[in-house]
Design a protein around this motif. Structure first.
Motif, PDB file in Angstrom:
ATOM      1  N   CYS A 116       0.990  -1.224   0.016  1.00 27.52           N
ATOM      2  CA  CYS A 116      -0.026   0.096   0.026  1.00 27.52           C
ATOM      3  C   CYS A 116       0.980   1.110  -0.046  1.00 27.52           C
ATOM      4  CB  CYS A 116      -0.870   0.221   1.059  1.00 27.52           C
ATOM      5  SG  CYS A 116      -2.264   1.524   1.287  1.00 27.52           S
ATOM      6  N   VAL A 117       0.825   2.002  -1.107  1.00 25.97           N
ATOM      7  CA  VAL A 117       1.746   3.202  -1.066  1.00 25.97           C
ATOM      8  C   VAL A 117       0.730   4.572  -0.899  1.00 25.97           C
ATOM      9  CG1 VAL A 117       1.204   3.521  -3.577  1.00 25.97           C
ATOM     10  CG2 VAL A 117       2.892   4.578  -2.684  1.00 25.97           C
ATOM     11  N   GLY A 118       1.164   5.284   0.001  1.00 28.32           N
ATOM     12  CA  GLY A 118       0.711   6.738   0.259  1.00 28.32           C
ATOM     13  C   GLY A 118       1.611   7.689   0.065  1.00 28.32           C
ATOM     14  N   LYS A 119       1.004   9.067  -0.124  1.00 30.47           N
ATOM     15  CA  LYS A 119       1.945  10.125  -0.545  1.00 30.47           C
ATOM     16  C   LYS A 119       1.316  11.396  -0.098  1.00 30.47           C
ATOM     17  CE  LYS A 119       1.441  10.223  -5.769  1.00 30.47           C
ATOM     18  NZ  LYS A 119       1.417  11.773  -5.923  1.00 30.47           N
ATOM     19  N   GLY A 120       2.053  12.237   0.356  1.00 25.96           N
ATOM     20  CA  GLY A 120       1.457  13.546   0.591  1.00 25.96           C
ATOM     21  C   GLY A 120       2.441  14.787   0.515  1.00 25.96           C
ATOM     22  N   LYS A 121       1.906  15.906   0.241  1.00 26.75           N
ATOM     23  CA  LYS A 121       2.620  17.083   0.320  1.00 26.75           C
ATOM     24  C   LYS A 121       1.621  18.232   0.827  1.00 26.75           C
ATOM     25  CE  LYS A 121       5.168  18.091  -3.437  1.00 26.75           C
ATOM     26  NZ  LYS A 121       5.500  18.368  -4.768  1.00 26.75           N
TER      27      LYS A 121
ATOM     28  N   LEU B  51       0.683  -3.070  11.907  1.00 27.65           N
ATOM     29  CA  LEU B  51       1.031  -2.888  10.427  1.00 27.65           C
ATOM     30  C   LEU B  51       2.488  -2.942  10.485  1.00 27.65           C
ATOM     31  CD1 LEU B  51      -1.629  -0.282   9.361  1.00 27.65           C
ATOM     32  CD2 LEU B  51      -1.727  -2.582   8.812  1.00 27.65           C
ATOM     33  N   PHE B  52       2.872  -2.973   9.419  1.00 30.76           N
ATOM     34  CA  PHE B  52       4.702  -2.615   8.945  1.00 30.76           C
ATOM     35  C   PHE B  52       4.669  -1.378   7.877  1.00 30.76           C
ATOM     36  CE2 PHE B  52       4.036  -7.361   9.918  1.00 30.76           C
ATOM     37  CZ  PHE B  52       4.979  -7.685  10.995  1.00 30.76           C
ATOM     38  N   GLY B  53       5.541  -0.730   8.286  1.00 23.96           N
ATOM     39  CA  GLY B  53       5.622   0.313   7.301  1.00 23.96           C
ATOM     40  C   GLY B  53       6.883   0.903   7.341  1.00 23.96           C
TER      41      GLY B  53
ATOM     42  N   LYS C 212       6.138  25.617   6.498  1.00 23.98           N
ATOM     43  CA  LYS C 212       7.262  24.678   6.189  1.00 23.98           C
ATOM     44  C   LYS C 212       6.679  23.339   5.376  1.00 23.98           C
ATOM     45  CE  LYS C 212      10.797  26.500   8.551  1.00 23.98           C
ATOM     46  NZ  LYS C 212      11.937  27.119   7.946  1.00 23.98           N
ATOM     47  N   GLU C 213       6.995  23.581   4.103  1.00 21.38           N
ATOM     48  CA  GLU C 213       6.646  22.463   3.343  1.00 21.38           C
ATOM     49  C   GLU C 213       6.886  21.002   3.982  1.00 21.38           C
ATOM     50  OE1 GLU C 213       6.272  22.158  -1.174  1.00 21.38           O
ATOM     51  OE2 GLU C 213       7.875  20.598  -0.904  1.00 21.38           O
ATOM     52  N   MET C 214       6.001  19.881   3.986  1.00 17.10           N
ATOM     53  CA  MET C 214       6.447  18.637   4.591  1.00 17.10           C
ATOM     54  C   MET C 214       5.697  17.704   3.387  1.00 17.10           C
ATOM     55  SD  MET C 214       5.322  19.277   8.476  1.00 17.10           S
ATOM     56  CE  MET C 214       4.559  20.831   7.855  1.00 17.10           C
ATOM     57  N   SER C 215       6.709  16.831   3.037  1.00 16.61           N
ATOM     58  CA  SER C 215       6.408  15.876   1.973  1.00 16.61           C
ATOM     59  C   SER C 215       6.857  14.443   2.233  1.00 16.61           C
ATOM     60  CB  SER C 215       6.661  16.282   0.469  1.00 16.61           C
ATOM     61  OG  SER C 215       8.206  16.352   0.661  1.00 16.61           O
ATOM     62  N   LEU C 216       6.033  13.456   2.190  1.00  9.84           N
ATOM     63  CA  LEU C 216       6.664  12.172   2.461  1.00  9.84           C
ATOM     64  C   LEU C 216       6.193  11.107   1.662  1.00  9.84           C
ATOM     65  CD1 LEU C 216       3.742  10.902   4.195  1.00  9.84           C
ATOM     66  CD2 LEU C 216       4.573  12.559   5.735  1.00  9.84           C
ATOM     67  N   ILE C 217       6.702   9.984   1.591  1.00  7.32           N
ATOM     68  CA  ILE C 217       6.045   8.684   0.956  1.00  7.32           C
ATOM     69  C   ILE C 217       5.827   7.764   2.078  1.00  7.32           C
ATOM     70  CG2 ILE C 217       6.313   6.598  -0.512  1.00  7.32           C
ATOM     71  CD1 ILE C 217       6.097   9.231  -2.014  1.00  7.32           C
ATOM     72  N   SER C 218       4.880   6.903   1.989  1.00  5.42           N
ATOM     73  CA  SER C 218       4.576   5.870   2.990  1.00  5.42           C
ATOM     74  C   SER C 218       4.294   4.510   2.181  1.00  5.42           C
ATOM     75  CB  SER C 218       3.401   5.982   3.902  1.00  5.42           C
ATOM     76  OG  SER C 218       2.441   5.886   3.406  1.00  5.42           O
ATOM     77  N   LEU C 219       4.997   3.415   2.645  1.00  2.00           N
ATOM     78  CA  LEU C 219       4.924   1.857   1.946  1.00  2.00           C
ATOM     79  C   LEU C 219       4.472   1.104   3.179  1.00  2.00           C
ATOM     80  CD1 LEU C 219       8.120   2.198  -0.031  1.00  2.00           C
ATOM     81  CD2 LEU C 219       5.873   2.289  -0.816  1.00  2.00           C
ATOM     82  N   ASP C 220       3.229   0.587   3.119  1.00  7.39           N
ATOM     83  CA  ASP C 220       2.853  -0.522   4.113  1.00  7.39           C
ATOM     84  C   ASP C 220       2.476  -1.661   3.573  1.00  7.39           C
ATOM     85  OD1 ASP C 220       2.213   1.280   6.895  1.00  7.39           O
ATOM     86  OD2 ASP C 220       1.678   2.613   5.167  1.00  7.39           O
TER      87      ASP C 220
END
Length: 308
Positions: free
Chosen positions: A52-57, A74-76, A121-129
């Motif tokens: 499962c992929v998540g992304k946000g900015k 969960l594992f992530g 402050k811009e915050m951006s991330l990717i998540s892989l679960d």
């Protein structure tokens, strides 16, 4: 519906109306926009079975904190690409100050956590679960990876921060982040492919670092950081403190590649990522260290088997 998306929705429900639920007609896909009264940005999550992929900015107009408890075991992997996150785990009373770029490894039910967001402050991330089934599928191939070992060893809930292994993983993470929010099934295929490539890169690069001599680690770091510059074996040998013959022998032994091929691989992967973003071949050639566009095109075609 996906257990990951259900968990994501449950967490967002606990933090109030910071994120507005946006309708998506796509299967196993969920999209949110940041509430404009608090800031701007979006988050997107897609469950394609294996991963499962998540992304946000996003960015906020005032300091905010989000407190929530993850309802499932969960594992992530979370890759923080911009901004600074301060996270407090209320079960252990431990606080983490995490500056980008950084990777956060997660396993188990971590209980109540609070994330403090900085204003403007811009915050951006990717998540892989993923789940135990996915772990079993990678165990035999990546059991010597430090990253995989975190998930395969012990069953207690844990959180750990590590550095991003190298530029390849960082470039792929940014490529994934910059894909536009999915609007069609084709977009979801792009998202899935980019996420699997990122996961593979993270696991492979983590495995390669085990028991590698410091001189070779330094060489790899120099190649990945300065790949656009003119690099010679003589210069590298002086920088890492061993003679040229030993450097070439050890590098081949631990990477299964010559230094020249390793450098070419870095340049070509970066070039491919830039071309995907629509950067002109002239600018790509310059950014990866070629003074001649025609020569770059010839090398690119020879490496990938098609013209850029």
């Amino acid at each position: 519906m996906s257990v990951y998306i259900d968990s994501h929705k449950a967490v967002l429900k606990q933090v109030g109306d910071l994120f507005l639920d946006m309708y998506s007609p796509l299967p196993n896909h969920h999209l949110n926009h940041f509430n404009p009264s608090d800031g701007d940005g979006y988050s997107e999550i897609y469950d394609f079975g294996k991963l499962c992929v998540g992304k946000g900015k996003y960015w906020v107009d005032r300091p905010l904190k989000m407190s929530a408890e993850t309802p499932h075991h969960l594992f992530g992997i979370t890759i923080l690409l911009s901004g600074t996150h301060r996270i407090k785990n209320h079960c252990t009373q431990h606080e983490y100050q995490i500056r980008s770029p950084m990777i956060i490894l997660r396993k188990g039910s971590l209980g109540l956590q609070t994330i403090y967001l900085q204003e403007h402050k811009e915050m951006s991330l990717i998540s892989l679960d993923f789940n135990n089934t996915f772990l079993e599928s990678i165990k035999n191939h990546f059991q010597h990876s430090d990253l995989a070992q975190f998930f395969l060893t012990g069953s207690s809930p844990a959180l750990k921060t590590i550095h991003i292994p190298n530029k390849n993983a960082l470039h792929q993470a940014h490529y994934l982040l910059n894909l536009p929010p999915a609007q069609s099934s084709i977009d979801l295929l792009h998202l899935e492919g980019a996420a699997l490539e990122l996961m593979s890169t993270l696991l492979e690069d983590s495995a390669k670092t085990n028991d590698v001599p410091l001189s070779i680690k330094k060489t790899i770091s120099i190649l990945e950081t300065n790949f656009e510059s003119k690099i010679t074996i003589r210069t590298l040998a002086k920088q890492v403190g061993i003679n040229e013959c030993d450097l070439k022998r050890l590098f081949k032994e631990y990477t299964d590649k010559t230094i020249g091929h390793y450098l070419l691989e870095i340049r070509m992967k970066y070039a491919q990522a830039l071309l995907k973003k629509g950067v002109s071949t002239e600018n790509v050639a310059i950014q990866i260290g070629y003074s001649s566009t025609q020569y770059f095109k010839k090398i690119y075609e020879r490496y990938f088997g098609y013209r850029c």
